[in-house]
Design an enzyme around this catalytic site. Structure first.
Site, mmCIF file in Angstrom:
data_model
loop_
_atom_site.group_PDB
_atom_site.id
_atom_site.type_symbol
_atom_site.label_atom_id
_atom_site.label_comp_id
_atom_site.label_asym_id
_atom_site.label_seq_id
_atom_site.Cartn_x
_atom_site.Cartn_y
_atom_site.Cartn_z
ATOM 1 N N ASP A 325 0.903 -1.197 0.005
ATOM 2 C CA ASP A 325 0.091 -0.060 0.014
ATOM 3 C C ASP A 325 0.700 1.248 -0.034
ATOM 4 O O ASP A 325 2.030 1.158 0.537
ATOM 5 C CB ASP A 325 -1.109 0.151 0.936
ATOM 6 C CG ASP A 325 -0.124 -0.056 2.568
ATOM 7 O OD1 ASP A 325 0.990 -0.875 2.608
ATOM 8 O OD2 ASP A 325 -0.308 0.573 3.545
ATOM 9 N N GLU A 326 0.347 2.357 -0.624
ATOM 10 C CA GLU A 326 0.939 3.670 -0.236
ATOM 11 C C GLU A 326 2.387 3.779 -0.618
ATOM 12 O O GLU A 326 3.280 4.278 -0.070
ATOM 13 C CB GLU A 326 0.624 4.061 1.239
ATOM 14 C CG GLU A 326 -0.936 4.145 1.528
ATOM 15 C CD GLU A 326 -1.135 4.522 2.977
ATOM 16 O OE1 GLU A 326 -1.901 5.373 3.077
ATOM 17 O OE2 GLU A 326 -0.262 4.222 3.989
#
Ligand SMILES: *[C@@H]1O[C@H](CO)[C@@H](O)[C@H](O)[C@H]1NC(C)=O
Ligand SMILES: *[C@@H]1O[C@H](CO)[C@@H](O)[C@H](O)[C@H]1NC(C)=O
Ligand SMILES: *[C@@H]1O[C@H](CO)[C@@H](O)[C@H](O)[C@H]1NC(C)=O
Ligand SMILES: *[C@@H]1O[C@H](CO)[C@@H](O)[C@H](O)[C@H]1NC(C)=O
Length: 527
Positions: A325-326
């Protein structure tokens, strides 16, 4: 753990009092009703009495260490440590002598995604029988049985005749705890695992390391925690700690899935593994900062293979959460070696392709290690093509579209968007978790079958050992019922009395579950 039990009062009661009578629950609470609600649950007005000194949980089928341990545990949960209660029932009272525990097959050693958790529990006016094809079903059934028992006005142990046929709606029912933003003690992790068992949750998603700290003490790469933990002596999980937590969870039918989030969220890894992170550049020179894991050098993959082969040995579950993620592309964009690599590989300027390159090599390593893998949804959002057996964990807003898309691609999915328990506000909020129906989106039946379940996520920015239990419980209990019970269980108002009883039940068992419903009391308060 069972602080409550050490102060258990022995309530003397007398023959003359032993006519069975209606018992008063605190206002707005049920008595002896289970949480999460079984798939089929009928209870009857016939009351039975349990003699705490002589009542037996009797294996009548197969047995194993997990069953023996569970029987010891549930005796204690139901009656407390004292067996000294004098017991001389009147002749007109039905006394239940034992619960037959019929495990129909040999035990499996470890819980898994594929485990069956079905059980049936039948209490008549003279007999009680718990049966399941698996040890995991027996564990769930013992939990239910323990919840049916309640204290009468004289301290006696009561139980209504009941018929239950039960199985979970979803096979993956998890809690995410984050031991990187703040360290969590081994004891508090166990307390949460215990509370998970009280809620029939079966996956501890251990977000064990992140940017902020690397508390996992690796066998092969001890420098990771030596350099990356908040404190290399006190803020780490040794191999023994990890093994102890896995064993504590195993005997409760709970899987432990670690998350080693890469290529972002990995700042803490860089301190102990030189050359692993991308060097960020300003004005043509390294500026001293580091970005995501460097995807263009082979040493990265040599390290990852070494590291994850250890993870596969340490954690018995097939699945590992790989994060993803991210991922910020800024640092990758600044680095001239990466620019050159992308040109050479025919995708100049396409950072999604670079991420794809990384994820594909990473997941190929995991496949080679015969591991299962879960990733956060961004990997798919970024257009990265991953192996079809990748499980995608949906956590962002607009989840209905996202989960429809992920399952349309043929991936199995997990949902957490509705259940970010780190977001707090004034007042009752479990009802909003309860109102989230994980299959309420546009998609085919085949797509919906790909939803394995979900997780309550308690990220650690504002949570440590001091408050993790009370922030998580009983709010995660709402998620537990959504994931275990039938979709017909969708009315928070009618669930409230049972929810309140369940919260008090946890408090009575020594779990510091917070009061979620405003003023009120528990028969047995926390102490
Ligand atoms: C249990 O039995 C009592 C006494 O007959 C009755 O009042 C109560 O409603 C029953 N509880 C449940 C959950 O059926
Ligand atoms: C277990 O539950 C499933 C539903 O999840 C059902 O299809 C199956 O027949 C049950 N098995 C047993 C042995 O009760
Ligand atoms: C890195 O590994 C890839 C894939 O195994 C290989 O094709 C390449 O030649 C290696 N590069 C170097 C510099 O060793
Ligand atoms: C970048 O790569 C992704 C993944 O292969 C692809 O979906 C996307 O169209 C590419 N973007 C551009 C601007 O070429």
């Amino acid at each position: 753990m069972h602080r409550c039990l050490t102060v258990l009062l022995i309530v003397a009661f007398f023959e003359s009092h032993l006519s069975v009578e209606a018992v008063n629950a605190p206002p707005g609470q049920t008595l002896g009703q289970p949480w999460p609600m079984p798939q089929s649950y009928q209870s009857y007005p016939d009351l039975l009495l349990l003699n705490s000194a002589t009542f037996n949980l009797s294996p009548v089928g197969h047995s194993c260490d997990i069953l023996q341990d569970a029987i010891r545990r549930y005796r204690l949960i139901i009656f407390g440590p004292s067996n000294a209660l004098k017991f001389r029932p009147k002749s007109n009272v039905n006394v239940l002598a034992n619960l037959d525990v019929n495990l129909m097959n040999e035990c499996e050693k470890y819980p898994s995604l594929e485990m069956k958790e079905n059980y049936t529990l039948t209490v008549t006016s003279s007999t009680a029988n718990l049966a399941s094809p698996t040890i995991w079903g027996i564990l769930r059934g013992l939990e239910t049985f323990s919840q049916l028992v309640y204290r009468g006005n004289y301290g006696e142990f009561l139980l209504n005749a009941t018929k239950i046929v039960d199985f979970p709606r979803f096979s993956h029912r998890g809690v995410l705890l984050d031991t990187s933003r703040h360290y969590l003690s081994k004891e508090v992790i166990k307390e949460n695992i215990e509370a998970m068992a009280y809620n029939k949750m079966n996956v501890f998603h251990w977000h064990i390391v992140d940017d902020q700290s690397f508390p996992y003490q690796s066998r092969k790469y001890p420098k990771l925690s030596d350099e990356g933990a908040y404190n290399r002596f006190t803020h780490i999980y040794t191999q023994n700690d990890v093994a102890e937590i896995i064993e504590f969870a195993r005997v409760r039918g709970i899987r432990v899935i670690p998350e080693y989030d890469t290529p972002g969220h990995s700042q803490s890894w860089g301190k102990g593994q030189k050359g692993l992170l991308t060097e960020c550049y300003s004005q043509g020179k390294p500026n001293g900062n580091f970005g995501p894991i460097n995807p263009i050098v082979n040493t990265t993959y040599t390290f990852l293979e070494g590291f994850f082969s250890e993870v596969q040995q340490v954690f018995p579950d097939k699945y590992t959460h790989m994060g993803g993620d991210e991922v910020s592309f800024d640092c990758w964009k600044s680095n001239p070696d990466i620019t050159k690599f992308m040109q050479q590989h025919g995708f100049p300027g396409n950072y999604s392709r670079l991420e794809q390159y990384y994820e594909q090599r990473l997941l190929n390593i995991m496949a080679k290690l015969n591991a299962g893998y879960i990733i956060w949804q961004e990997v798919v959002d970024n257009g990265v093509k991953v192996r079809p057996d990748t499980v995608v964990h949906v956590w962002k807003g607009g989840w209905q579209q996202d989960i429809a898309k992920v399952t349309a691609l043929g991936h199995r999915a997990l949902l957490s968007t509705c259940w970010y328990l780190d977001y707090i506000s004034y007042g009752t909020d479990w009802t909003s978790y309860y109102n989230c129906e994980p299959l309420n989106w546009q998609g085919s039946a085949a797509q919906k079958k790909l939803v394995m379940g979900g997780e309550a996520a308690l990220w650690g920015e504002f949570v440590d050992t001091s408050n993790v239990v009370s922030r998580l419980w009983p709010r995660a209990s709402a998620v537990a019922e959504k994931l275990w019970s039938s979709s017909a269980m969708s009315d928070a108002t009618s669930a409230t009395p049972r929810f309140k009883e369940h919260r008090c039940r946890m408090v009575g068992r020594g779990i510091r579950a917070e009061p979620q419903n405003g003023p009120g009391y528990c028969v047995k308060e926390f102490n």
